[in-house]
Every structure is written in structure tokens, then in C-alpha cells.
Design a protein around this motif. Structure first.
Motif, mmCIF file in Angstrom:
data_model
loop_
_atom_site.group_PDB
_atom_site.id
_atom_site.type_symbol
_atom_site.label_atom_id
_atom_site.label_comp_id
_atom_site.label_asym_id
_atom_site.label_seq_id
_atom_site.Cartn_x
_atom_site.Cartn_y
_atom_site.Cartn_z
ATOM 1 N N UNK A 33 -16.337 -17.625 18.030
ATOM 2 C CA UNK A 33 -15.156 -17.122 18.742
ATOM 3 C C UNK A 33 -13.875 -17.685 18.122
ATOM 4 N N UNK A 34 -13.856 -18.966 17.869
ATOM 5 C CA UNK A 34 -12.655 -19.590 17.298
ATOM 6 C C UNK A 34 -12.404 -19.125 15.872
ATOM 7 N N UNK A 35 -13.467 -18.918 15.089
ATOM 8 C CA UNK A 35 -13.287 -18.401 13.726
ATOM 9 C C UNK A 35 -12.721 -16.984 13.770
ATOM 10 N N UNK A 36 -13.176 -16.186 14.712
ATOM 11 C CA UNK A 36 -12.653 -14.826 14.856
ATOM 12 C C UNK A 36 -11.196 -14.837 15.313
ATOM 13 N N UNK A 37 -10.820 -15.805 16.123
ATOM 14 C CA UNK A 37 -9.413 -15.932 16.511
ATOM 15 C C UNK A 37 -8.545 -16.256 15.294
ATOM 16 N N UNK A 38 -9.065 -17.077 14.379
ATOM 17 C CA UNK A 38 -8.344 -17.387 13.143
ATOM 18 C C UNK A 38 -8.179 -16.108 12.327
ATOM 19 N N UNK A 39 -9.244 -15.326 12.199
ATOM 20 C CA UNK A 39 -9.171 -14.069 11.441
ATOM 21 C C UNK A 39 -8.211 -13.086 12.100
ATOM 22 N N UNK A 40 -8.235 -13.060 13.432
ATOM 23 C CA UNK A 40 -7.309 -12.190 14.150
ATOM 24 C C UNK A 40 -5.869 -12.605 13.893
ATOM 25 N N UNK A 41 -5.620 -13.902 13.897
ATOM 26 C CA UNK A 41 -4.265 -14.392 13.631
ATOM 27 C C UNK A 41 -3.825 -14.009 12.217
ATOM 28 N N UNK A 42 -4.739 -14.069 11.250
ATOM 29 C CA UNK A 42 -4.400 -13.631 9.888
ATOM 30 C C UNK A 42 -4.158 -12.123 9.876
ATOM 31 N N UNK A 43 -4.905 -11.388 10.672
ATOM 32 C CA UNK A 43 -4.684 -9.949 10.779
ATOM 33 C C UNK A 43 -3.304 -9.625 11.333
ATOM 34 N N UNK A 44 -2.833 -10.436 12.276
ATOM 35 C CA UNK A 44 -1.485 -10.247 12.817
ATOM 36 C C UNK A 44 -0.438 -10.489 11.737
ATOM 37 N N UNK A 45 -0.672 -11.508 10.927
ATOM 38 C CA UNK A 45 0.244 -11.769 9.808
ATOM 39 C C UNK A 45 0.230 -10.570 8.857
ATOM 40 N N UNK A 46 -0.950 -10.066 8.566
ATOM 41 C CA UNK A 46 -1.074 -8.925 7.654
ATOM 42 C C UNK A 46 -0.307 -7.715 8.177
ATOM 43 N N UNK A 71 16.053 0.605 -8.548
ATOM 44 C CA UNK A 71 15.184 1.033 -7.450
ATOM 45 C C UNK A 71 13.782 1.347 -7.957
ATOM 46 N N UNK A 72 13.698 1.962 -9.136
ATOM 47 C CA UNK A 72 12.377 2.252 -9.709
ATOM 48 C C UNK A 72 11.629 0.966 -10.033
ATOM 49 N N UNK A 73 12.347 -0.048 -10.510
ATOM 50 C CA UNK A 73 11.730 -1.350 -10.792
ATOM 51 C C UNK A 73 11.207 -1.976 -9.496
ATOM 52 N N UNK A 74 12.007 -1.908 -8.426
ATOM 53 C CA UNK A 74 11.579 -2.464 -7.135
ATOM 54 C C UNK A 74 10.348 -1.725 -6.620
ATOM 55 N N UNK A 75 10.346 -0.419 -6.803
ATOM 56 C CA UNK A 75 9.220 0.374 -6.315
ATOM 57 C C UNK A 75 7.936 -0.027 -7.030
ATOM 58 N N UNK A 76 8.036 -0.290 -8.349
ATOM 59 C CA UNK A 76 6.841 -0.712 -9.076
ATOM 60 C C UNK A 76 6.343 -2.071 -8.578
ATOM 61 N N UNK A 77 7.265 -2.939 -8.156
ATOM 62 C CA UNK A 77 6.878 -4.239 -7.600
ATOM 63 C C UNK A 77 6.107 -4.033 -6.293
ATOM 64 N N UNK A 82 -0.576 -6.989 -3.835
ATOM 65 C CA UNK A 82 -1.898 -6.914 -3.219
ATOM 66 C C UNK A 82 -1.726 -6.809 -1.716
ATOM 67 N N UNK A 83 -2.651 -6.181 -1.077
ATOM 68 C CA UNK A 83 -2.592 -6.007 0.370
ATOM 69 C C UNK A 83 -3.164 -7.253 1.061
ATOM 70 N N UNK A 84 -2.456 -7.730 2.060
ATOM 71 C CA UNK A 84 -2.922 -8.850 2.861
ATOM 72 C C UNK A 84 -3.707 -8.258 4.032
ATOM 73 N N UNK A 85 -4.888 -8.796 4.278
ATOM 74 C CA UNK A 85 -5.738 -8.323 5.373
ATOM 75 C C UNK A 85 -6.169 -9.506 6.230
ATOM 76 N N UNK A 86 -6.947 -9.222 7.259
ATOM 77 C CA UNK A 86 -7.446 -10.296 8.121
ATOM 78 C C UNK A 86 -8.399 -11.220 7.370
ATOM 79 N N UNK A 92 -3.287 -16.088 -0.528
ATOM 80 C CA UNK A 92 -2.956 -14.673 -0.702
ATOM 81 C C UNK A 92 -1.618 -14.350 -0.045
ATOM 82 N N UNK A 93 -1.418 -14.865 1.154
ATOM 83 C CA UNK A 93 -0.171 -14.611 1.881
ATOM 84 C C UNK A 93 0.994 -15.271 1.156
ATOM 85 N N UNK A 94 0.793 -16.486 0.675
ATOM 86 C CA UNK A 94 1.864 -17.181 -0.044
ATOM 87 C C UNK A 94 2.233 -16.441 -1.333
ATOM 88 N N UNK A 95 1.258 -15.901 -2.023
ATOM 89 C CA UNK A 95 1.526 -15.128 -3.234
ATOM 90 C C UNK A 95 2.319 -13.870 -2.872
#
Length: 189
Positions: A33-46, A71-77, A82-86, A92-95
């Protein structure tokens, strides 16, 4: 009489074994349960990070009217990120935050070069949305750290550390405060 004492001893050992199994199941379920709460919290960040990037895309569109190449340069960035997920890690989030910060610094530089851009309502509304989501990311990180504290404490405390060790529950990493993160973002400055 010898049989009844032996029978009581066996019954006591079986009862103790059953109680230990019930206890172990309870601890295991609490750890899950507590590990899933950690994953859920990361999902909220994502989710907040995704919204923040969406707001950045609005800024890019506003920038396109004034400085198409940038603007085209920003769009390529934004497309290269990478997508942040739960299931993502703190690293990954810091990157992702570093990439977002570089994109915002570039947009701010363009806004300085084009005062009309900075004054436009689309730009100002988009910056307001970026600020809103940036604050939500910050709050979500605090919730994540609180959740990780509870989880890490549980897997380190005796006797739940026994079950945590048997089933390979490991500590989660915290978001740490850095000078950049300690400051409230001032994208509108």
C-alpha cells in the motif's frame, strides 16, 4: 496426560505459526500500500509536469509569431523530452526539470528581444499557466517526499524490516532541494 501436554504444545506452536503468517501478510500488504502511494505521488508529479509542458507549448506558439526560428528550436526541445510517468525515478524528473528550465530560459531570452511578445496577452496568459503548473509540481514533490518518508520509515523499522527484506522492498529516493529549486520561479520577471 503426556499426550495432552504434547498436544497443547503442538497446538501452541501451530497457533504461533498462524499468527506469524497473519502478521507477515498484514505487514506485506501495508508495504505494498505504501509503495503504491509513492507511485501515485510520482504519477501526480507526472500529470503536473505534462500540464506544465502543455503550457510551454502555448508559449512556443506565441513566440512563433515573433521569432519563428527560435520557436521551431523550442518545439524540437519539447518533442525530444522524455515522458515522466508514475514509474519514473527522481532522476528522470530532475532531468526533465533541467530540460524545462533551459527551454524557459531560451523563451525568456526571446521575450526580452521582442518586447511586443512579452506584452501580448497570449504570452502573459501562457506564462501564468506555466507558473501555476510549476507551483503544482513543487507541491506534488513535497507530497511525494512526505509519502516516501512514510514508506522508507516502514521498511526500516523493526519488525517490518524483516518482511521488507524478504520481499525486496527497497528505499525510495527523495527529491532534494537545490538552489534552483529553492527559488520560486520568476518566469515573468
Amino acid at each position: 496426560m503426556g499426550i495432552s501436554i504434547g498436544l497443547m504444545l503442538v497446538a501452541g506452536i501451530v497457533l504461533l505459526g498462524v499468527l506469524l503468517v497473519i502478521w507477515g501478510i498484514g505487514v506485506y500488504n501495508r508495504l505494498v500500500k505504501e509503495r503504491e502511494l509513492v507511485r501515485n505521488a510520482m504519477g501526480q508529479i507526472a500529470a503536473q509536469i505534462e500540464s506544465r509542458w502543455d503550457a510551454l507549448k502555448s508559449l512556443i506558439e506565441a513566440t512563433r509569431q515573433y521569432a519563428g526560428h527560435e520557436a521551431d528550436t523550442f518545439k524540437s526541445v519539447t518533442e525530444a523530452r522524455s515522458r515522466v510517468t508514475s514509474q519514473s525515478t527522481v532522476a528522470d524528473v530532475e532531468q526533465d526539470n533541467q530540460l524545462f528550465g533551459r527551454a524557459m530560459a531560451n523563451i525568456n531570452a526571446v521575450a526580452e528581444a521582442y518586447p511586443d511578445l512579452k506584452a501580448s496577452s497570449v504570452y502573459q496568459q501562457s506564462m501564468g499557466a506555466v507558473d501555476k503548473y510549476e507551483n503544482q509540481v513543487r507541491q506534488s514533490r513535497m507530497v511525494y517526499n512526505d509519502t516516501v518518508t512514510k514508506y522508507n520509515r516502514t521498511i526500516q523499522q523493526v519488525p517490518s524490516n524483516i518482511i521488507a527484506g524478504i520481499f525486496n522492498f527497497s528505499q525510495e529516493r527523495y527529491f532534494e532541494n537545490s538552489p534552483e529549486k529553492a527559488e520560486t520561479p520568476s518566469w515573468n520577471a
